[in-house]
Scaffold this motif. Structure first.
Motif, PDB file in Angstrom:
ATOM      1  N   GLY A 241       2.112  26.236 -12.225  1.00 37.84           N
ATOM      2  CA  GLY A 241       2.408  27.415 -13.035  1.00 37.84           C
ATOM      3  C   GLY A 241       1.994  27.248 -14.491  1.00 37.84           C
ATOM      4  N   ARG A 242       2.851  27.779 -15.381  1.00 37.23           N
ATOM      5  CA  ARG A 242       2.468  27.831 -16.784  1.00 37.23           C
ATOM      6  C   ARG A 242       2.382  26.450 -17.409  1.00 37.23           C
ATOM      7  NH1 ARG A 242       1.199  32.243 -18.335  1.00 37.23           N
ATOM      8  NH2 ARG A 242       1.023  31.518 -20.459  1.00 37.23           N
ATOM      9  N   ARG A 243       3.237  25.515 -16.969  1.00 38.28           N
ATOM     10  CA  ARG A 243       3.162  24.174 -17.559  1.00 38.28           C
ATOM     11  C   ARG A 243       1.833  23.509 -17.226  1.00 38.28           C
ATOM     12  NH1 ARG A 243       8.506  20.819 -18.625  1.00 38.28           N
ATOM     13  NH2 ARG A 243       9.992  22.528 -18.579  1.00 38.28           N
ATOM     14  N   LEU A 244       1.340  23.777 -16.018  1.00 39.84           N
ATOM     15  CA  LEU A 244       0.029  23.248 -15.624  1.00 39.84           C
ATOM     16  C   LEU A 244      -1.052  23.833 -16.536  1.00 39.84           C
ATOM     17  CD1 LEU A 244      -2.004  21.869 -13.696  1.00 39.84           C
ATOM     18  CD2 LEU A 244      -1.763  23.842 -12.181  1.00 39.84           C
ATOM     19  N   LEU A 245      -0.993  25.145 -16.720  1.00 38.68           N
ATOM     20  CA  LEU A 245      -1.979  25.801 -17.570  1.00 38.68           C
ATOM     21  C   LEU A 245      -1.906  25.271 -19.003  1.00 38.68           C
ATOM     22  CD1 LEU A 245      -4.141  27.969 -17.977  1.00 38.68           C
ATOM     23  CD2 LEU A 245      -2.313  29.625 -18.366  1.00 38.68           C
ATOM     24  N   PHE A 246      -0.678  25.115 -19.517  1.00 42.20           N
ATOM     25  CA  PHE A 246      -0.529  24.633 -20.899  1.00 42.20           C
ATOM     26  C   PHE A 246      -1.126  23.233 -21.047  1.00 42.20           C
ATOM     27  CE2 PHE A 246       3.381  27.529 -21.425  1.00 42.20           C
ATOM     28  CZ  PHE A 246       2.599  28.530 -21.961  1.00 42.20           C
ATOM     29  N   GLU A 247      -0.927  22.392 -20.027  1.00 41.30           N
ATOM     30  CA  GLU A 247      -1.444  21.028 -20.128  1.00 41.30           C
ATOM     31  C   GLU A 247      -2.974  21.026 -20.102  1.00 41.30           C
ATOM     32  OE1 GLU A 247      -0.073  18.429 -21.106  1.00 41.30           O
ATOM     33  OE2 GLU A 247      -1.616  16.951 -20.656  1.00 41.30           O
ATOM     34  N   VAL A 248      -3.559  21.911 -19.280  1.00 40.83           N
ATOM     35  CA  VAL A 248      -5.031  22.003 -19.256  1.00 40.83           C
ATOM     36  C   VAL A 248      -5.520  22.472 -20.633  1.00 40.83           C
ATOM     37  CG1 VAL A 248      -7.033  23.122 -18.217  1.00 40.83           C
ATOM     38  CG2 VAL A 248      -5.088  22.475 -16.774  1.00 40.83           C
ATOM     39  N   MET A 249      -4.844  23.467 -21.199  1.00 40.78           N
ATOM     40  CA  MET A 249      -5.280  23.991 -22.500  1.00 40.78           C
ATOM     41  C   MET A 249      -5.112  22.967 -23.608  1.00 40.78           C
ATOM     42  SD  MET A 249      -4.319  27.981 -22.436  1.00 40.78           S
ATOM     43  CE  MET A 249      -2.929  27.534 -23.368  1.00 40.78           C
ATOM     44  N   ARG A 250      -4.016  22.195 -23.527  1.00 39.49           N
ATOM     45  CA  ARG A 250      -3.798  21.155 -24.536  1.00 39.49           C
ATOM     46  C   ARG A 250      -4.950  20.150 -24.488  1.00 39.49           C
ATOM     47  NH1 ARG A 250       1.446  20.951 -24.741  1.00 39.49           N
ATOM     48  NH2 ARG A 250       1.613  20.227 -22.618  1.00 39.49           N
ATOM     49  N   ARG A 251      -5.327  19.762 -23.264  1.00 36.06           N
ATOM     50  CA  ARG A 251      -6.436  18.806 -23.123  1.00 36.06           C
ATOM     51  C   ARG A 251      -7.758  19.426 -23.570  1.00 36.06           C
ATOM     52  NH1 ARG A 251      -5.318  14.544 -18.481  1.00 36.06           N
ATOM     53  NH2 ARG A 251      -3.058  14.414 -18.684  1.00 36.06           N
ATOM     54  N   MET A 252      -7.907  20.723 -23.339  1.00 38.96           N
ATOM     55  CA  MET A 252      -9.148  21.384 -23.760  1.00 38.96           C
ATOM     56  C   MET A 252      -9.262  21.377 -25.288  1.00 38.96           C
ATOM     57  SD  MET A 252     -10.599  25.140 -22.691  1.00 38.96           S
ATOM     58  CE  MET A 252     -10.458  24.718 -20.978  1.00 38.96           C
ATOM     59  N   LEU A 253      -8.155  21.686 -25.958  1.00 36.04           N
ATOM     60  CA  LEU A 253      -8.174  21.664 -27.429  1.00 36.04           C
ATOM     61  C   LEU A 253      -8.465  20.252 -27.935  1.00 36.04           C
ATOM     62  CD1 LEU A 253      -5.193  24.051 -28.308  1.00 36.04           C
ATOM     63  CD2 LEU A 253      -7.597  24.371 -28.951  1.00 36.04           C
ATOM     64  N   SER A 254      -7.811  19.247 -27.315  1.00 33.07           N
ATOM     65  CA  SER A 254      -8.043  17.863 -27.752  1.00 33.07           C
ATOM     66  C   SER A 254      -9.500  17.478 -27.543  1.00 33.07           C
ATOM     67  CB  SER A 254      -7.153  16.884 -26.974  1.00 33.07           C
ATOM     68  OG  SER A 254      -5.804  17.198 -27.207  1.00 33.07           O
ATOM     69  N   ALA A 255     -10.070  17.878 -26.401  1.00 37.62           N
ATOM     70  CA  ALA A 255     -11.464  17.530 -26.105  1.00 37.62           C
ATOM     71  C   ALA A 255     -12.405  18.187 -27.115  1.00 37.62           C
ATOM     72  CB  ALA A 255     -11.820  17.966 -24.678  1.00 37.62           C
ATOM     73  N   MET A 256     -12.132  19.456 -27.441  1.00 35.52           N
ATOM     74  CA  MET A 256     -12.995  20.157 -28.393  1.00 35.52           C
ATOM     75  C   MET A 256     -12.899  19.525 -29.775  1.00 35.52           C
ATOM     76  SD  MET A 256     -12.803  24.217 -27.381  1.00 35.52           S
ATOM     77  CE  MET A 256     -11.040  24.367 -27.370  1.00 35.52           C
ATOM     78  N   VAL A 257     -11.668  19.223 -30.203  1.00 34.00           N
ATOM     79  CA  VAL A 257     -11.483  18.641 -31.541  1.00 34.00           C
ATOM     80  C   VAL A 257     -12.158  17.266 -31.616  1.00 34.00           C
ATOM     81  CG1 VAL A 257      -9.744  17.650 -33.097  1.00 34.00           C
ATOM     82  CG2 VAL A 257      -9.408  19.948 -32.154  1.00 34.00           C
ATOM     83  N   ALA A 258     -11.954  16.433 -30.593  1.00 36.18           N
ATOM     84  CA  ALA A 258     -12.539  15.084 -30.617  1.00 36.18           C
ATOM     85  C   ALA A 258     -14.063  15.162 -30.648  1.00 36.18           C
ATOM     86  CB  ALA A 258     -12.073  14.288 -29.390  1.00 36.18           C
ATOM     87  N   ASP A 259     -14.628  16.062 -29.848  1.00 33.68           N
ATOM     88  CA  ASP A 259     -16.088  16.207 -29.806  1.00 33.68           C
ATOM     89  C   ASP A 259     -16.608  16.720 -31.151  1.00 33.68           C
ATOM     90  OD1 ASP A 259     -18.554  16.693 -27.662  1.00 33.68           O
ATOM     91  OD2 ASP A 259     -18.564  18.120 -29.317  1.00 33.68           O
ATOM     92  N   LEU A 260     -15.921  17.708 -31.696  1.00 33.12           N
ATOM     93  CA  LEU A 260     -16.356  18.305 -32.965  1.00 33.12           C
ATOM     94  C   LEU A 260     -16.318  17.263 -34.091  1.00 33.12           C
ATOM     95  CD1 LEU A 260     -17.138  20.975 -34.428  1.00 33.12           C
ATOM     96  CD2 LEU A 260     -14.708  21.294 -34.892  1.00 33.12           C
ATOM     97  N   VAL A 261     -15.246  16.478 -34.154  1.00 34.98           N
ATOM     98  CA  VAL A 261     -15.112  15.490 -35.224  1.00 34.98           C
ATOM     99  C   VAL A 261     -16.198  14.422 -35.101  1.00 34.98           C
ATOM    100  CG1 VAL A 261     -13.635  13.628 -36.106  1.00 34.98           C
ATOM    101  CG2 VAL A 261     -12.650  15.879 -35.610  1.00 34.98           C
ATOM    102  N   ALA A 262     -16.407  13.915 -33.879  1.00 34.73           N
ATOM    103  CA  ALA A 262     -17.408  12.851 -33.696  1.00 34.73           C
ATOM    104  C   ALA A 262     -18.820  13.365 -33.976  1.00 34.73           C
ATOM    105  CB  ALA A 262     -17.316  12.297 -32.271  1.00 34.73           C
ATOM    106  N   THR A 263     -19.155  14.544 -33.439  1.00 30.63           N
ATOM    107  CA  THR A 263     -20.511  15.075 -33.602  1.00 30.63           C
ATOM    108  C   THR A 263     -20.780  15.410 -35.066  1.00 30.63           C
ATOM    109  OG1 THR A 263     -20.265  16.042 -31.396  1.00 30.63           O
ATOM    110  CG2 THR A 263     -22.159  16.773 -32.696  1.00 30.63           C
ATOM    111  N   THR A 264     -19.787  16.000 -35.716  1.00 29.38           N
ATOM    112  CA  THR A 264     -19.956  16.402 -37.116  1.00 29.38           C
ATOM    113  C   THR A 264     -20.049  15.181 -38.033  1.00 29.38           C
ATOM    114  OG1 THR A 264     -18.780  18.458 -36.684  1.00 29.38           O
ATOM    115  CG2 THR A 264     -18.912  17.751 -38.989  1.00 29.38           C
ATOM    116  N   ALA A 265     -19.201  14.187 -37.784  1.00 33.01           N
ATOM    117  CA  ALA A 265     -19.247  12.975 -38.617  1.00 33.01           C
ATOM    118  C   ALA A 265     -20.628  12.334 -38.510  1.00 33.01           C
ATOM    119  CB  ALA A 265     -18.152  11.996 -38.183  1.00 33.01           C
TER     120      ALA A 265
END
Ligand code: MG
Length: 379
Positions: A241-265
């Motif tokens: 349910g929603r907790r599953l969705l929230f966990e996927v979204m949390r990981r998606m945000l973390s993945a985007m932020v980590a990629d953005l920081v590394a690529t930009t640096a």
């Protein structure tokens, strides 16, 4: 004073300043002061009742432009801190980036642009700048909020050539100059642009599932979502349910932020800009890796086809478009139905566009009903 900021960040002490000079307001930096002015503006408060994808009366749990802007500010500040960029400037740009949006999201904006086609058109980025430069009326000595160049540069994300020529005639070297000469905005402005994308890609999945228009399982057609969804299922097999969705979204945000920081640096290290002005002459430096960029483009295509183009969303936005078109005609035919400032403006069509653009979804619907005698969403 600028301890901790990278050399290529926008340093407050090196600001190009405000159009009307003002004494400083220590201990606040000039960009903190911009942020404070934006938060206290009327246009900012109205974001709470303006739609992102869903029309505001459809439910209380969907994102509005206010919650979206807060999410963009949060993501932007996190990344700014990791890259030693100017967090206060990022926050100011993020909180202001959607101030010029009409009611009813993109449907309202498209409708207003159609109405204004013969009168200079309507662009929401330009309107955001117009709000902070001219339309806010709260200071004794000037119209607008008199923000710094750097915040205004970040707000004017896009601009047509014709509008840029007009803006530059009035303000040579201002934030529209780069649309004539080429060049990029500051790293802080580039960052808000991608924080905006990270925010809506993620929250539109949440709102799409919440609305019942797209199932969580359907998102497995998107490779990025499918990959993270599989990770979550193996780490937490009992989650649903929603907790599953929230966990996927949390990981998606973390993945985007980590990629953005590394690529930009890495991009900044390779380009080696001496300062913020060198950044403006360099190619875009704030970016995702090629792999994640392709995955995010696939997600955007999916959201476009399955959510933004969903028949139920199209039905609602079609009605919203009609409401804006009818409101525009009604005020144009009877300017005295608008407040005196707007009714007496020399350029009637622009005044009508400014008035409608400033409305919340529900005020626009109330005005539509008052002027036409019809409840456009009834039946
Ligand atoms: Mg946005």
């Amino acid at each position: 004073m600028n301890a901790g900021l990278a050399p290529w960040a926008c340093h407050p002490a090196a600001s190009r300043g405000r159009r009307i000079a003002e004494p400083p307001s220590p201990p606040r930096s000039e960009h903190q002061r911009d942020r404070d002015r934006i938060v206290h503006s009327t246009a900012f408060r109205r974001l709470v009742y303006k739609t992102q994808v869903f029309v505001n009366h459809e439910g209380d749990l969907f994102r509005t432009r206010l919650t979206h802007s807060l999410e963009v500010a949060q993501l932007g500040r996190s990344v700014a801190r990791m890259l030693a960029l100017n967090e206060d400037l990022v926050e100011a740009i993020a909180l202001a980036h959607d101030l010029g949006h009409t009611p009813f999201g993109h449907a309202g904006q498209d409708a207003l642009h159609d109405c204004m086609r013969a009168h200079g058109g309507f662009e929401h980025n330009l309107q955001s700048l117009r709000v902070v430069d001219a339309l806010e009326a709260r200071y004794p000595d000037f119209d607008g909020l008199n923000l710094t160049f750097e915040t205004r540069e970040g707000i004017l994300k896009h601009c047509s050539r014709r509008n840029a020529e007009r803006l530059v005639r009035a303000e040579p070297g201002g934030p529209a100059q780069r649309f004539l000469d080429g060049g990029e905005p500051s790293l802080e402005a580039q960052l808000v642009n991608l924080a905006d994308e990270m925010a809506y890609n993620t929250h539109d999945i949440d709102d799409g599932v919440r609305s019942g228009l797209v199932t969580l399982a359907a998102f497995d057609e998107v490779p990025l979502f499918a990959r993270l969804h599989a990770d979550v299922r193996s780490a937490h097999p009992q989650l649903a349910g929603r907790r599953l969705l929230f966990e996927v979204m949390r990981r998606m945000l973390s993945a985007m932020v980590a990629d953005l920081v590394a690529t930009t640096a890495a991009a900044i290290a390779a380009a080696g800009p001496a300062d913020a002005d060198a950044v403006r002459r360099a190619p875009p430096l704030v970016r995702f890796s090629g792999g994640l960029r392709a995955e995010l483009d696939a997600l955007k295509r999916f959201l476009f086809a399955r959510l933004y183009r969903h028949p139920q969303v199209m039905h609602t936005t079609g009605i919203a478009r009609q409401a804006v078109v009818e409101l525009f005609s009604a005020y144009r035919a009877a300017p005295h139905e608008m407040p005196e400032d707007y009714a007496a403006a020399p350029d009637l069509e622009r005044a009508v566009a400014d008035y409608i653009a400033g409305m919340t979804d529900r005020f626009a619907l109330r005005e539509h009903q008052r002027l036409t005698g019809r409840d456009i969403f009834a039946a």
